[in-house]
Design a protein around this motif. Sequence first.
Motif, PDB file in Angstrom:
ATOM      1  N   LEU A 108     -29.921  11.186  24.364  1.00 35.85           N
ATOM      2  CA  LEU A 108     -29.143  10.217  25.138  1.00 35.85           C
ATOM      3  C   LEU A 108     -28.780   8.981  24.331  1.00 35.85           C
ATOM      4  O   LEU A 108     -28.042   8.118  24.807  1.00 35.85           O
ATOM      5  N   ARG A 109     -29.279   8.892  23.113  1.00 37.58           N
ATOM      6  CA  ARG A 109     -28.957   7.730  22.285  1.00 37.58           C
ATOM      7  C   ARG A 109     -27.567   7.845  21.670  1.00 37.58           C
ATOM      8  O   ARG A 109     -26.997   6.859  21.224  1.00 37.58           O
ATOM      9  N   ASN A 110     -27.045   9.050  21.614  1.00 35.57           N
ATOM     10  CA  ASN A 110     -25.787   9.250  20.899  1.00 35.57           C
ATOM     11  C   ASN A 110     -24.583   9.216  21.841  1.00 35.57           C
ATOM     12  O   ASN A 110     -24.716   8.991  23.029  1.00 35.57           O
ATOM     13  N   TYR A 111     -23.393   9.383  21.260  1.00 32.85           N
ATOM     14  CA  TYR A 111     -22.146   9.413  22.031  1.00 32.85           C
ATOM     15  C   TYR A 111     -22.141  10.567  23.029  1.00 32.85           C
ATOM     16  O   TYR A 111     -22.853  11.552  22.858  1.00 32.85           O
TER      17      TYR A 111
ATOM     18  N   ILE B  49     -16.775   6.258  25.418  1.00 32.92           N
ATOM     19  CA  ILE B  49     -17.547   7.247  24.676  1.00 32.92           C
ATOM     20  C   ILE B  49     -18.764   7.659  25.494  1.00 32.92           C
ATOM     21  O   ILE B  49     -19.746   8.173  24.975  1.00 32.92           O
ATOM     22  N   GLY B  50     -18.650   7.455  26.793  1.00 35.49           N
ATOM     23  CA  GLY B  50     -19.749   7.772  27.697  1.00 35.49           C
ATOM     24  C   GLY B  50     -20.498   6.511  28.090  1.00 35.49           C
ATOM     25  O   GLY B  50     -20.519   5.539  27.355  1.00 35.49           O
ATOM     26  N   PRO B  51     -21.105   6.537  29.276  1.00 39.45           N
ATOM     27  CA  PRO B  51     -21.863   5.373  29.734  1.00 39.45           C
ATOM     28  C   PRO B  51     -23.204   5.255  29.002  1.00 39.45           C
ATOM     29  O   PRO B  51     -23.558   6.133  28.216  1.00 39.45           O
TER      30      PRO B  51
END
Lengths: 421, 421
Positions: A60-63, A280-282
Motif C-alpha cells: 500500500l506504500r506504492n502507487y 495515482i490513487g488515494p
Amino acid sequence: MSVDELVGQVERARKDYEALVAKGLKLDLTRGKPSPKQLDAANGVLELSGEPVAADGTDLRNYGGLQGLPEVRAIFAEDLQVPVEQLLAAGNSSLELMHDAVVFALLGKVPGAEQRWADVEGLAFLCPVPGYDRHFGICERYGIKMIAVPMTPEGPDMDVVERLVAEDAAIKGIWCVPKYSNPDGTVYSDETVRRLAAMETATPDFRIFWDNAYAVHHLTDSPAKIADVLALCAENGHPDRAFVFGSSSKITFAGAGVAFFGSSPANIEWWLSHTVKRSIGPDKINQLRHVQFLRDADGLRAHMRTLAELIRPKFDAVDKILTAELGGTGLASWTAPAGGYFISLEVPEGCAREVVAKAKAAGIAITPAGATHPYGDDPTDQVIRIAPTYPELPEVEAAITGLATCVRLVAGEKLLADQAR
Amino acid sequence: MSVDELVGQVERARKDYEALVAKGLKLDLTRGKPSPKQLDAANGVLELSGEPVAADGTDLRNYGGLQGLPEVRAIFAEDLQVPVEQLLAAGNSSLELMHDAVVFALLGKVPGAEQRWADVEGLAFLCPVPGYDRHFGICERYGIKMIAVPMTPEGPDMDVVERLVAEDAAIKGIWCVPKYSNPDGTVYSDETVRRLAAMETATPDFRIFWDNAYAVHHLTDSPAKIADVLALCAENGHPDRAFVFGSSSKITFAGAGVAFFGSSPANIEWWLSHTVKRSIGPDKINQLRHVQFLRDADGLRAHMRTLAELIRPKFDAVDKILTAELGGTGLASWTAPAGGYFISLEVPEGCAREVVAKAKAAGIAITPAGATHPYGDDPTDQVIRIAPTYPELPEVEAAITGLATCVRLVAGEKLLADQAR
C-alpha cells in the motif's frame, strides 16, 4: 403576551444581555467540528499494526489502487447503501468529491448528457433550504444558479421540486443531505426518496447530489433509516441519477479521514475516466489504518455509539436551555434532531442577523445568519444554525443561554416595534 | 557495417531473441515506481511520535489548515525554490495539483486572464517531447490541443517555444520537467529558464507548468542546480507566469506522500479561492509524519542519498548493458541521466513500437512506445522510455539485456530492409 408583559420581558432581556456582555465570553459554535474528546476516541486510527499491505498482498506504500482499499469500502458499503463494487474510497474529504463531481460534469459529459454542463445556458441546481453553505459555495464558485426549495419535515418540498425539474432542462442537480440534514436534522421520508428517484426531469442528465454525511451519526437508540436512493433510481428507470457521498470525517478524524463516492456502474466508470487522469490513487495506508481501527460495519456502529455518548448531552442541553428560556414565548422554534451535527433555530422574521450580531458582540460566535441559504441570503432572515459538537458541555450551555438571551432581546424588541406600528 | 556483417548480426539477434522468449521472463519496466527497498528506507514515515499537534499547538486531527503544515513546507521550500509563504502542502499527489490547476484555469480566470480557458478558442499547450504521458493525459481529457516542441540537451528548443507563444494567444501553457526530465533526464540550462521567464507571449495569462518532480533526486555527488523560475519570472515582469509542483511521492511513499504547489502571491490567492471551496484542508497528520521523519532540508537530502545508493546501480547497469550490447552498432543511442527516474532510448526511425512489442512478447513490459509524445504518437517512432527503479537489479539486468536483443533484432532487420531497397 400583553404589551405590558412584552415590555417587562424586553426589560429583563436587556438587563440579561448587559450581564452577558459583562461576562466577556469567548465561545465558538460556528462549525460542525468534532470535539477533542471525539477525536481522542478515534486515536486508534493513528496506529498501524503489521505491514502496510492489503488483504490481497498489495504493497500500500506504492502507487495505484484508484478505487481505494476494498477492505475499507466493505466497512462503509452497507451504511452508505452502495454495493461495495460501486463504492470508491478516496482522500480525506467528501467535499472534494462533491466539488470534483461538479467540475467533471462541467468539463466532461456525465452519462446520458447531451452536452457538458459548462455549455448549458442558465445552468442551475436546486438547493433545499435551510441547507449546507459549502454546497452552495461550490455552485457559487462556478456560476451555477441556485434555486431555493423549501424543506419540509419529510425532506425537500417534492411538489416544488417535481414542478421545477419538469419545466427547466437547465436544472441539472439537487443538493440533498438525506439523513439528519444540515442544519434541520431532518430525515427524508421514504416517499420523498421515491419521488426524487422517480420524478420526470426535463433533462436526461439530472443528478441528485446525495451527501449522506451523517449516515451513521445517530444520537438515539433507534437509528433513522432512509430509503436506498441508488436502488430506487434504478427501479424507476433512472439508474444514473444519484451520486452518493460520505466520509469518516466525523467518525475518525475530521482532517485525516476517508471519503467515499458511490453511484451506478456507468457513473463510476465516468468518474474513474476523470480520476485516472488526476490521481495515482488515494492514501491507501490511511485507509488501512481505518480498517484496523474500525474492523467492520459493526465496529463502525459501536464506535458511533461511543461518539453519541459524547455528543448527545450537548444536543440535550441545547434543547433543555432553549425550552427553559424560550419555550412558550412564541419568540422561537427549533429542531431536536435524532442525529447529525446541527440544530436549526428559527426566530421571527427579520431577526436572525441581529441575533447573531448581538451574540457576536457578547463573545458568542454563531454561524453567520444567511449561511444556510444560497448566496448567504435568507430572505426572511429567520434561520440560525447551531453547531454544538465542538465546545465542551459547560461552554455549550453558556453559549446557548447567551444566544437565548439575544433572541429574547432582539425578537422581543421586534414584537414590541410591530405592536407599536 | 557491411551487408554481410549486418546479415550476421541479424542472424545472431534472431537466435538470441528465440532464446530470450524461451526463458519465459516476466519483467516490468513500465512505470517510474519506487522499489520496495526504497519504500523500506522510508518506513520511518509510518511512525508518529507524540501528540498529533503542530508546532503552533494546532490539533492536526481536526478540520482546517488549507495551506498545509508550515513545518513540512519549510523542509521543501529551499529545494523547490519557492519562498515558504508561497508554498502550499497538499494531498498525496502533485499530479492532482497539476490537474486541478488546469481545471481551475478552465473554470475560473487565472490572474491576468481576460477569459477562462474553457472559453478560449483553440486552447493549446506546448509539450516538449519526449515528455511525460500523464501531463499529456490531462490535456487530452479536457480537449486542450497539444503542440509538440523538440527537447534539446538544454531543455525545450527555445527558438521554437518563443516563436509559437509570440504568435498564438491561445497557447496558454507549457509542460516542463526542468530537472532530470522525464524521460531524457535533461537538466534545463539557466539560459533556457531565463528565456522561458522573459519571453514575450501573445497572451497575458501564459503559464509554465513547472513540474519539479525530481528536485532532489540526484544520482551523483554533484547535484544539478536549475535557475529559480519564480524569481526569474518576477524579474522579467511576469511574476505570475510559473506554477511550481513537487511531491515526496518518490522520496517517502508513492501512495502516501505530500504534494506541493508554489507560485506568486497572486496565483496562490487564486489557487486558494478555488481550494477553499473544495477542501477542508489536507491530511496534516501525514504531513507531521513527514516532518518527524525528514526533520529538515538536510534530513531530506541525506535520505535522498540513501535512495540514490539503491537506484544508481540500476541506472549504471542499464548504461553498461546498452553499451555492451549496442555501443558502436549505430542501432541506438540513450541518455545517462545524473538523476530522476528514467532513461530514454532512441532507436532508428520506425522501430520503437516494434521493439516494445517484441519485448512484450518476450515477457518484458516496457512503457508503450509513443507514450512520451502527445496523443501517444511519436511521429518518427523512435523513443523508448526505460523505467529501471522498481525491479531489483538482476531483473533490471535481464530486462535490459532482453530489450537490447529486441533492438538488435528490430533495428537490424530495418537496416537490412533499407539496404535491400
